[in-house]
Scaffold this motif. Structure first.
Motif, PDB file in Angstrom:
ATOM      1  N   UNK A 173       0.856  -1.200   0.000  1.00 17.81           N
ATOM      2  CA  UNK A 173       0.000   0.000   0.000  1.00 17.81           C
ATOM      3  C   UNK A 173       0.884   1.239   0.000  1.00 17.81           C
ATOM      4  N   UNK A 174       0.300   2.425  -0.079  1.00 22.30           N
ATOM      5  CA  UNK A 174       1.131   3.622   0.078  1.00 22.30           C
ATOM      6  C   UNK A 174       1.868   3.602   1.420  1.00 22.30           C
ATOM      7  N   UNK A 175       3.092   4.065   1.410  1.00 19.07           N
ATOM      8  CA  UNK A 175       3.947   4.031   2.605  1.00 19.07           C
ATOM      9  C   UNK A 175       3.956   5.416   3.245  1.00 19.07           C
ATOM     10  N   UNK A 176       3.585   5.518   4.513  1.00 20.80           N
ATOM     11  CA  UNK A 176       3.577   6.827   5.168  1.00 20.80           C
ATOM     12  C   UNK A 176       4.981   7.288   5.529  1.00 20.80           C
ATOM     13  N   UNK A 177       5.086   8.544   5.871  1.00 19.51           N
ATOM     14  CA  UNK A 177       6.359   9.097   6.339  1.00 19.51           C
ATOM     15  C   UNK A 177       6.646   8.578   7.742  1.00 19.51           C
ATOM     16  N   UNK A 223      14.117  17.543   7.738  1.00 16.72           N
ATOM     17  CA  UNK A 223      13.301  16.701   6.880  1.00 16.72           C
ATOM     18  C   UNK A 223      14.184  16.103   5.794  1.00 16.72           C
ATOM     19  N   UNK A 224      14.044  14.797   5.555  1.00 24.80           N
ATOM     20  CA  UNK A 224      14.674  14.147   4.417  1.00 24.80           C
ATOM     21  C   UNK A 224      13.592  13.739   3.435  1.00 24.80           C
ATOM     22  N   UNK A 225      13.818  13.983   2.160  1.00 25.04           N
ATOM     23  CA  UNK A 225      12.828  13.650   1.130  1.00 25.04           C
ATOM     24  C   UNK A 225      13.470  12.713   0.114  1.00 25.04           C
ATOM     25  N   UNK A 226      12.889  11.519  -0.039  1.00 23.96           N
ATOM     26  CA  UNK A 226      13.331  10.566  -1.041  1.00 23.96           C
ATOM     27  C   UNK A 226      12.399  10.562  -2.235  1.00 23.96           C
ATOM     28  N   UNK A 227      12.625   9.626  -3.151  1.00 23.26           N
ATOM     29  CA  UNK A 227      11.803   9.551  -4.358  1.00 23.26           C
ATOM     30  C   UNK A 227      10.509   8.789  -4.105  1.00 23.26           C
ATOM     31  N   UNK A 228      10.616   7.486  -3.827  1.00 23.48           N
ATOM     32  CA  UNK A 228       9.431   6.634  -3.679  1.00 23.48           C
ATOM     33  C   UNK A 228       9.849   5.334  -2.995  1.00 23.48           C
ATOM     34  N   UNK A 249      10.324  11.601   4.479  1.00 22.27           N
ATOM     35  CA  UNK A 249       9.169  11.588   3.594  1.00 22.27           C
ATOM     36  C   UNK A 249       9.612  11.185   2.190  1.00 22.27           C
ATOM     37  N   UNK A 250       8.649  11.111   1.279  1.00 20.30           N
ATOM     38  CA  UNK A 250       8.929  10.779  -0.116  1.00 20.30           C
ATOM     39  C   UNK A 250       8.097  11.653  -1.038  1.00 20.30           C
ATOM     40  N   UNK A 251       8.589  11.827  -2.243  1.00 20.44           N
ATOM     41  CA  UNK A 251       7.847  12.585  -3.250  1.00 20.44           C
ATOM     42  C   UNK A 251       6.610  11.824  -3.706  1.00 20.44           C
ATOM     43  N   UNK A 252       6.728  10.506  -3.792  1.00 20.28           N
ATOM     44  CA  UNK A 252       5.624   9.619  -4.182  1.00 20.28           C
ATOM     45  C   UNK A 252       5.553   8.510  -3.149  1.00 20.28           C
ATOM     46  N   UNK A 253       4.342   8.151  -2.720  1.00 24.05           N
ATOM     47  CA  UNK A 253       4.190   7.239  -1.577  1.00 24.05           C
ATOM     48  C   UNK A 253       3.999   5.778  -1.964  1.00 24.05           C
ATOM     49  N   UNK A 254       3.856   5.483  -3.237  1.00 22.69           N
ATOM     50  CA  UNK A 254       3.692   4.105  -3.706  1.00 22.69           C
ATOM     51  C   UNK A 254       4.896   3.697  -4.542  1.00 22.69           C
ATOM     52  N   UNK A 255       5.242   2.422  -4.495  1.00 22.17           N
ATOM     53  CA  UNK A 255       6.336   1.918  -5.320  1.00 22.17           C
ATOM     54  C   UNK A 255       5.917   1.958  -6.789  1.00 22.17           C
ATOM     55  N   UNK A 256       6.659   2.678  -7.642  1.00 18.87           N
ATOM     56  CA  UNK A 256       6.290   2.784  -9.052  1.00 18.87           C
ATOM     57  C   UNK A 256       6.986   1.725  -9.911  1.00 18.87           C
ATOM     58  N   UNK A 257       6.379   1.304 -10.993  1.00 18.62           N
ATOM     59  CA  UNK A 257       7.062   0.395 -11.920  1.00 18.62           C
ATOM     60  C   UNK A 257       8.362   1.012 -12.419  1.00 18.62           C
ATOM     61  N   UNK A 258       9.427   0.201 -12.474  1.00 18.16           N
ATOM     62  CA  UNK A 258      10.752   0.644 -12.896  1.00 18.16           C
ATOM     63  C   UNK A 258      11.253   1.859 -12.090  1.00 18.16           C
ATOM     64  N   UNK A 259      10.655   2.071 -10.934  1.00 16.93           N
ATOM     65  CA  UNK A 259      11.038   3.191 -10.067  1.00 16.93           C
ATOM     66  C   UNK A 259      10.890   4.534 -10.775  1.00 16.93           C
ATOM     67  N   UNK A 260       9.884   4.645 -11.648  1.00 15.22           N
ATOM     68  CA  UNK A 260       9.690   5.862 -12.437  1.00 15.22           C
ATOM     69  C   UNK A 260       8.242   6.352 -12.311  1.00 15.22           C
ATOM     70  N   UNK A 261       7.957   7.199 -11.359  1.00  9.35           N
ATOM     71  CA  UNK A 261       6.607   7.788 -11.287  1.00  9.35           C
ATOM     72  C   UNK A 261       6.379   8.712 -12.484  1.00  9.35           C
ATOM     73  N   UNK A 262       5.132   8.824 -12.869  1.00  9.90           N
ATOM     74  CA  UNK A 262       4.782   9.753 -13.941  1.00  9.90           C
ATOM     75  C   UNK A 262       4.625  11.162 -13.376  1.00  9.90           C
TER      76      UNK A 262
END
Length: 247
Positions: free
Chosen positions: A49-53, A62-67, A119-132
């Motif tokens: 599911x979406x992963x919370x901070x 604050x640290x911000x990652x991708x996803x 935190x993250x920019x996108x909260x769900x794991x994206x295919x190929x690690x590439x959110x749209x």
């Protein structure tokens, strides 16, 4: 080292993030990965599911990652937990005094953060690690609200180019005159944005691609965290000791 549990608006936001299904592609991918699993984790009950901070609600950093990683946080349910990126990052945070232990295996392993929130920019794991682009935009309100709900925030470390762009886009909701293009990503760069916004420090993402090739070394990561710590100490006139206590 201890840190208070989330409650109030931050806890409500956490629950909202976990329940989010606004991006059909991401929701389907998280579910599919959780069903298929990786052979090494076949006995795991994947989060899927979406992963919370995660972190200290009184954080100044604050640290911000991708996803989330498909078989990391998407498996464990905690950001940067259960993969090699997290192994590297939490070791650095522990050495810098922000984390209670140098490793993170699952979300109930006792790890605590002090004066730090991840935190993250996108909260769900994206295919190929590439959110749209649309998925970045759909997740942005969560980051905006976290910025509003972290009242002691003084500095932010962006882990990679995409996280950097996402944070600047979120900060632009505070100041419509902010031009993200004026603050390009470069490892170690420090931007004092002013206007009540946190200073921004750039770091390469602690991915295996970066850490195993030497593009990002532990001394480089620790230098970034030292810069961020210097910012919060200067801003508040308080110090974080190696034991994680503010004085």
């Amino acid at each position: 080292m201890d840190a208070p549990e989330l409650d109030g608006p931050l806890a409500a936001l956490r629950d909202e993030i976990v329940a989010c299904r606004r991006c059909a592609r991401l929701a389907a991918h998280c579910k599919a990965v959780a069903a298929a699993k990786r052979r090494a984790y076949r006995d795991w009950d994947y989060w899927g599911r979406p992963v919370p901070s995660f972190g200290d609600p009184s954080a100044r950093l604050l640290l911000v990652g991708l996803a989330p990683a498909a078989h990391g946080a998407n498996r464990t349910g905690r950001v940067f937990t259960g993969d090699r990126s997290g192994d590297f990052l939490y070791r650095a945070l522990h050495e810098a005094g922000f984390a209670s232990q140098p490793g993170s295996v699952h979300r109930c392993d006792g790890l605590l953060l002090r004066d730090c929130y991840i935190s993250c920019a996108v909260r769900c794991a994206p295919p190929q690690n590439r959110p749209s682009k649309a998925e970045f935009e759909a997740c942005r309100p969560f980051l905006v609200r976290e910025l509003e709900l972290l009242p002691r925030l003084r500095a932010a470390v962006t882990l990679g180019h995409f996280a950097h762009r996402a944070l600047l886009a979120a900060l632009r909701t505070w100041d419509g005159t902010l031009r993200p293009a004026a603050y390009p990503f470069a490892h170690g760069r420090h931007y004092a944005l002013g206007g009540g916004m946190p200073d921004v420090v750039c770091s390469y993402h602690p991915s295996p691609l970066n850490t195993q090739t030497g593009r990002l070394t532990m001394p480089m990561m620790l230098d970034v965290l030292a810069t961020a710590l210097g910012i919060v100490q200067t801003a508040d006139g308080t110090l974080l000791t190696s034991e994680g206590q503010i004085k």
